[in-house]
Design a protein around this motif. Sequence first.
Motif, PDB file in Angstrom:
ATOM      1  N   LEU A  35      45.782 -19.450 -34.593  1.00  0.00           N
ATOM      2  CA  LEU A  35      45.046 -19.023 -33.405  1.00  0.00           C
ATOM      3  C   LEU A  35      45.927 -18.146 -32.517  1.00  0.00           C
ATOM      4  N   ILE A  36      47.185 -18.559 -32.344  1.00  0.00           N
ATOM      5  CA  ILE A  36      48.110 -17.801 -31.499  1.00  0.00           C
ATOM      6  C   ILE A  36      49.230 -17.266 -32.382  1.00  0.00           C
ATOM      7  N   GLY A  37      49.431 -15.966 -32.347  1.00  0.00           N
ATOM      8  CA  GLY A  37      50.488 -15.342 -33.138  1.00  0.00           C
ATOM      9  C   GLY A  37      49.994 -14.957 -34.524  1.00  0.00           C
ATOM     10  N   PRO A  38      50.872 -14.364 -35.313  1.00  0.00           N
ATOM     11  CA  PRO A  38      50.478 -13.928 -36.652  1.00  0.00           C
ATOM     12  C   PRO A  38      50.234 -15.118 -37.582  1.00  0.00           C
ATOM     13  N   ASN A  39      49.459 -14.884 -38.630  1.00  0.00           N
ATOM     14  CA  ASN A  39      49.201 -15.902 -39.645  1.00  0.00           C
ATOM     15  C   ASN A  39      50.465 -16.147 -40.473  1.00  0.00           C
ATOM     16  N   HIS A  40      50.534 -17.317 -41.120  1.00  0.00           N
ATOM     17  CA  HIS A  40      51.559 -17.535 -42.137  1.00  0.00           C
ATOM     18  C   HIS A  40      51.209 -16.601 -43.292  1.00  0.00           C
ATOM     19  N   LYS A  41      52.219 -16.061 -43.975  1.00  0.00           N
ATOM     20  CA  LYS A  41      51.960 -15.078 -45.021  1.00  0.00           C
ATOM     21  C   LYS A  41      52.899 -15.260 -46.195  1.00  0.00           C
ATOM     22  N   VAL A  42      52.509 -14.658 -47.308  1.00  0.00           N
ATOM     23  CA  VAL A  42      53.412 -14.395 -48.416  1.00  0.00           C
ATOM     24  C   VAL A  42      53.574 -12.882 -48.440  1.00  0.00           C
ATOM     25  N   VAL A  43      54.822 -12.437 -48.378  1.00  0.00           N
ATOM     26  CA  VAL A  43      55.140 -11.017 -48.295  1.00  0.00           C
ATOM     27  C   VAL A  43      55.828 -10.591 -49.590  1.00  0.00           C
ATOM     28  N   VAL A  44      55.466  -9.420 -50.091  1.00  0.00           N
ATOM     29  CA  VAL A  44      56.149  -8.837 -51.252  1.00  0.00           C
ATOM     30  C   VAL A  44      56.907  -7.611 -50.763  1.00  0.00           C
ATOM     31  N   GLU A  45      58.221  -7.607 -51.015  1.00  0.00           N
ATOM     32  CA  GLU A  45      59.073  -6.505 -50.574  1.00  0.00           C
ATOM     33  C   GLU A  45      59.818  -5.933 -51.775  1.00  0.00           C
ATOM     34  N   SER A  60      58.990 -11.891 -53.544  1.00  0.00           N
ATOM     35  CA  SER A  60      57.902 -12.460 -52.740  1.00  0.00           C
ATOM     36  C   SER A  60      58.466 -13.687 -52.046  1.00  0.00           C
ATOM     37  N   ARG A  61      58.087 -13.838 -50.771  1.00  0.00           N
ATOM     38  CA  ARG A  61      58.596 -14.964 -50.000  1.00  0.00           C
ATOM     39  C   ARG A  61      57.630 -15.308 -48.880  1.00  0.00           C
ATOM     40  N   ALA A  62      57.767 -16.539 -48.413  1.00  0.00           N
ATOM     41  CA  ALA A  62      56.927 -17.003 -47.311  1.00  0.00           C
ATOM     42  C   ALA A  62      57.467 -16.457 -45.997  1.00  0.00           C
ATOM     43  N   ARG A  63      56.561 -16.100 -45.118  1.00  0.00           N
ATOM     44  CA  ARG A  63      56.941 -15.687 -43.762  1.00  0.00           C
ATOM     45  C   ARG A  63      56.124 -16.538 -42.797  1.00  0.00           C
ATOM     46  N   THR A  64      56.822 -17.272 -41.946  1.00  0.00           N
ATOM     47  CA  THR A  64      56.189 -18.180 -40.998  1.00  0.00           C
ATOM     48  C   THR A  64      55.579 -17.396 -39.847  1.00  0.00           C
ATOM     49  N   GLY A  65      54.350 -17.749 -39.501  1.00  0.00           N
ATOM     50  CA  GLY A  65      53.662 -17.083 -38.400  1.00  0.00           C
ATOM     51  C   GLY A  65      53.652 -17.948 -37.152  1.00  0.00           C
ATOM     52  N   GLY A  66      52.547 -17.879 -36.443  1.00  0.00           N
ATOM     53  CA  GLY A  66      52.414 -18.640 -35.199  1.00  0.00           C
ATOM     54  C   GLY A  66      53.244 -18.027 -34.095  1.00  0.00           C
ATOM     55  N   LEU A  67      53.325 -18.725 -32.987  1.00  0.00           N
ATOM     56  CA  LEU A  67      54.068 -18.236 -31.828  1.00  0.00           C
ATOM     57  C   LEU A  67      55.556 -18.119 -32.133  1.00  0.00           C
ATOM     58  N   SER A  68      56.123 -19.119 -32.821  1.00  0.00           N
ATOM     59  CA  SER A  68      57.562 -19.063 -33.131  1.00  0.00           C
ATOM     60  C   SER A  68      57.869 -17.934 -34.110  1.00  0.00           C
TER      61      SER A  68
END
Length: 160
Positions: A35-45, A60-68
């Motif tokens: 709801l607040i901040g970006p979603n949790h994601k899996v990113v491919v770089e 590919s790795r997890a990227r934590t979202g949310g306010l933090s």
Amino acid sequence: MRPLSRLVAATALSLVVSAPAWAETVGEVSTVWKLIGPNHKVVVEAYDDPRVEGVTCYVSRARTGGLSGAVGLAEDRSDASIACRQVGPIRFREPVPQQEAVFSERLSVLFKRLQVVRMVDSRRNVLVYLTYSDKLIEGSPKNSVTAVAVDRTTPIPLRK
């Protein structure tokens, strides 16, 4: 300052000021809506090997979202996967070490990094890439490995 405290402070400082990995984001998918901040994601770089022209590693790795996650205080999970591929003619810019850390990217404010290490399997003329995460205090056994076979007509030049 005690020797252990100096070591911890010096290591933390080196992690903060060390050169970042230069990645190109290929894509991402949301895994958890926030709801607040970006979603949790899996990113491919994509990371081009800095010493081996014609080899690109996709991590590919997890990227934590949310306010933090939005303010950079979140600690990303240790899960990562890697696939390195020949994307052009392989050329060595210079002799390579038998084993070398080629990419490193911060996963938390101070203490956690994603590492990619290149190893040379001389017998098979293969470049092996390993990804894992480490922490100042305790690393993670979660890892992923991939390999790029180099044509036998192009021997891998090892640094002596």
